[in-house]
Design a protein around this motif. Structure first.
Motif, PDB file in Angstrom:
ATOM      1  N   UNK A 143      47.441  56.610  27.185  1.00 18.37           N
ATOM      2  CA  UNK A 143      46.838  55.795  28.005  1.00 18.37           C
ATOM      3  C   UNK A 143      45.440  56.224  27.948  1.00 18.37           C
ATOM      4  N   UNK A 144      44.738  55.149  28.118  1.00 21.22           N
ATOM      5  CA  UNK A 144      43.149  55.555  28.151  1.00 21.22           C
ATOM      6  C   UNK A 144      42.663  54.646  28.951  1.00 21.22           C
ATOM      7  N   UNK A 145      41.582  55.208  29.983  1.00 17.41           N
ATOM      8  CA  UNK A 145      41.091  54.659  31.126  1.00 17.41           C
ATOM      9  C   UNK A 145      39.597  54.270  31.251  1.00 17.41           C
TER      10      UNK A 145
ATOM     11  N   UNK B 252      43.761  50.331  32.279  1.00 15.96           N
ATOM     12  CA  UNK B 252      44.454  51.410  31.326  1.00 15.96           C
ATOM     13  C   UNK B 252      44.605  50.534  30.313  1.00 15.96           C
ATOM     14  N   UNK B 253      44.626  51.398  29.253  1.00 15.12           N
ATOM     15  CA  UNK B 253      45.221  50.815  27.918  1.00 15.12           C
ATOM     16  C   UNK B 253      46.107  51.713  27.356  1.00 15.12           C
ATOM     17  N   UNK B 254      47.517  51.002  27.309  1.00 20.42           N
ATOM     18  CA  UNK B 254      48.606  51.657  26.761  1.00 20.42           C
ATOM     19  C   UNK B 254      48.661  51.583  25.182  1.00 20.42           C
TER      20      UNK B 254
ATOM     21  N   UNK C 120      41.554  53.346  21.009  1.00 19.17           N
ATOM     22  CA  UNK C 120      41.444  51.770  21.360  1.00 19.17           C
ATOM     23  C   UNK C 120      40.108  51.489  21.901  1.00 19.17           C
ATOM     24  N   UNK C 121      39.984  50.223  22.003  1.00 18.73           N
ATOM     25  CA  UNK C 121      38.661  49.716  22.594  1.00 18.73           C
ATOM     26  C   UNK C 121      38.405  49.500  24.000  1.00 18.73           C
ATOM     27  N   UNK C 122      37.561  49.839  24.490  1.00 14.94           N
ATOM     28  CA  UNK C 122      37.137  49.723  25.869  1.00 14.94           C
ATOM     29  C   UNK C 122      37.010  48.051  26.228  1.00 14.94           C
TER      30      UNK C 122
ATOM     31  N   UNK D 289      23.380  43.854  42.259  1.00 10.73           N
ATOM     32  CA  UNK D 289      24.941  44.325  42.424  1.00 10.73           C
ATOM     33  C   UNK D 289      25.469  44.699  40.794  1.00 10.73           C
ATOM     34  N   UNK D 290      25.701  45.793  40.450  1.00 15.37           N
ATOM     35  CA  UNK D 290      26.479  46.262  39.108  1.00 15.37           C
ATOM     36  C   UNK D 290      27.813  46.047  39.499  1.00 15.37           C
ATOM     37  N   UNK D 291      28.364  45.201  38.620  1.00  9.23           N
ATOM     38  CA  UNK D 291      29.713  44.890  38.498  1.00  9.23           C
ATOM     39  C   UNK D 291      30.762  45.178  37.130  1.00  9.23           C
ATOM     40  N   UNK D 292      31.901  45.774  37.491  1.00  7.20           N
ATOM     41  CA  UNK D 292      32.504  46.070  36.338  1.00  7.20           C
ATOM     42  C   UNK D 292      33.688  44.960  36.226  1.00  7.20           C
ATOM     43  N   UNK D 293      33.429  44.369  35.024  1.00  7.61           N
ATOM     44  CA  UNK D 293      34.524  43.016  34.923  1.00  7.61           C
ATOM     45  C   UNK D 293      35.278  43.012  33.521  1.00  7.61           C
ATOM     46  N   UNK D 294      36.438  42.503  33.450  1.00  6.51           N
ATOM     47  CA  UNK D 294      37.314  41.973  32.246  1.00  6.51           C
ATOM     48  C   UNK D 294      36.750  40.890  31.730  1.00  6.51           C
TER      49      UNK D 294
END
Length: 212
Positions: free
Chosen positions: A41-43, A55-57, A65-67, A95-100
């Motif tokens: 798992x990577x975060x 989380x990427x399983x 894996x890709x971010x 505002x800084x925003x983290x997004x999928x």
């Protein structure tokens, strides 16, 4: 709360599966369950001090894996998009925003302009003197943000007597003033250099000096 078992079920059989943004507690629980099943798992959180992370399983035979997280500058505060949106940090200019990707699409459809983050905004916070935005001048707020740990984790250390302010054990609710220094066992020292002012949301913009 995220359906962690559903993510694990999808990851069985050699698939690479990305979750939505998870809380610190969900991250810990998912990592424990994933490793018990032989999964890696990577975060990814996007922001240097992110608490919410994706989380990427993936199976152990895959090297990396890709971010999937993108970070953007918005001129106004966005609405809550649930698991499609991570941490939101107020900075100069917006505002800084983290997004999928699904969060990016949703904000685009709402008319938000997704701008690139300012230069240096995503740099790891290793600098000795830094400017931060905190919700209050309390020991727990300043200490957690300054040392780059979660507020829950820092409060645990304070309650265990591992943080001192003005030479005595600190309380999470103690307020700091310019010139005050926090000594945190295992983390280092933090001096509040200056309070630069308040932001539009009523937070404080401060300058701190951190020594590890």
């Amino acid at each position: 709360m995220a359906d962690l078992l559903a993510y694990l079920k999808r990851a069985r059989g050699g698939r690479v599966v990305a979750t939505g943004f998870l809380s610190l507690e969900e991250q810990a629980l998912l990592e424990e369950k994933a490793r018990a099943e032989g999964l890696k798992v990577a975060f990814f959180g996007g922001l240097p001090l992110a608490e919410k992370k994706v989380a990427v399983l993936y199976p152990p035979e895959i090297p990396s894996v890709h971010d999937p997280v993108g970070v953007f500058l918005l001129e106004k505060e966005p609405p809550d998009l649930g698991e499609a949106m991570g941490d939101v940090e107020e900075v100069e200019g917006g505002f800084l925003v983290a997004l999928l990707p699904q969060g990016q699409r949703a904000l685009g459809e709402m008319g938000y302009a997704l701008l690139p983050p300012p230069e240096g905004a995503l740099r790891p916070t290793g600098e000795r003197v830094r400017t931060l935005v905190v919700p209050s001048l309390r020991v727990d707020a300043v200490g957690a943000k300054g040392f780059g740990v979660s507020r829950t984790y820092f409060v645990q250390g304070v309650k265990a007597g591992k943080v001192r302010l003005k030479g005595r054990p600190a309380s999470p609710k103690d307020e700091m003033a310019p010139g005050d220094t926090l000594l945190a066992e295992g983390l280092g020292s933090l001096r509040l250099v200056e309070v630069l002012g308040e932001t539009r949301r009523g937070n404080y913009k401060i300058k701190v000096e951190v020594e590890r």
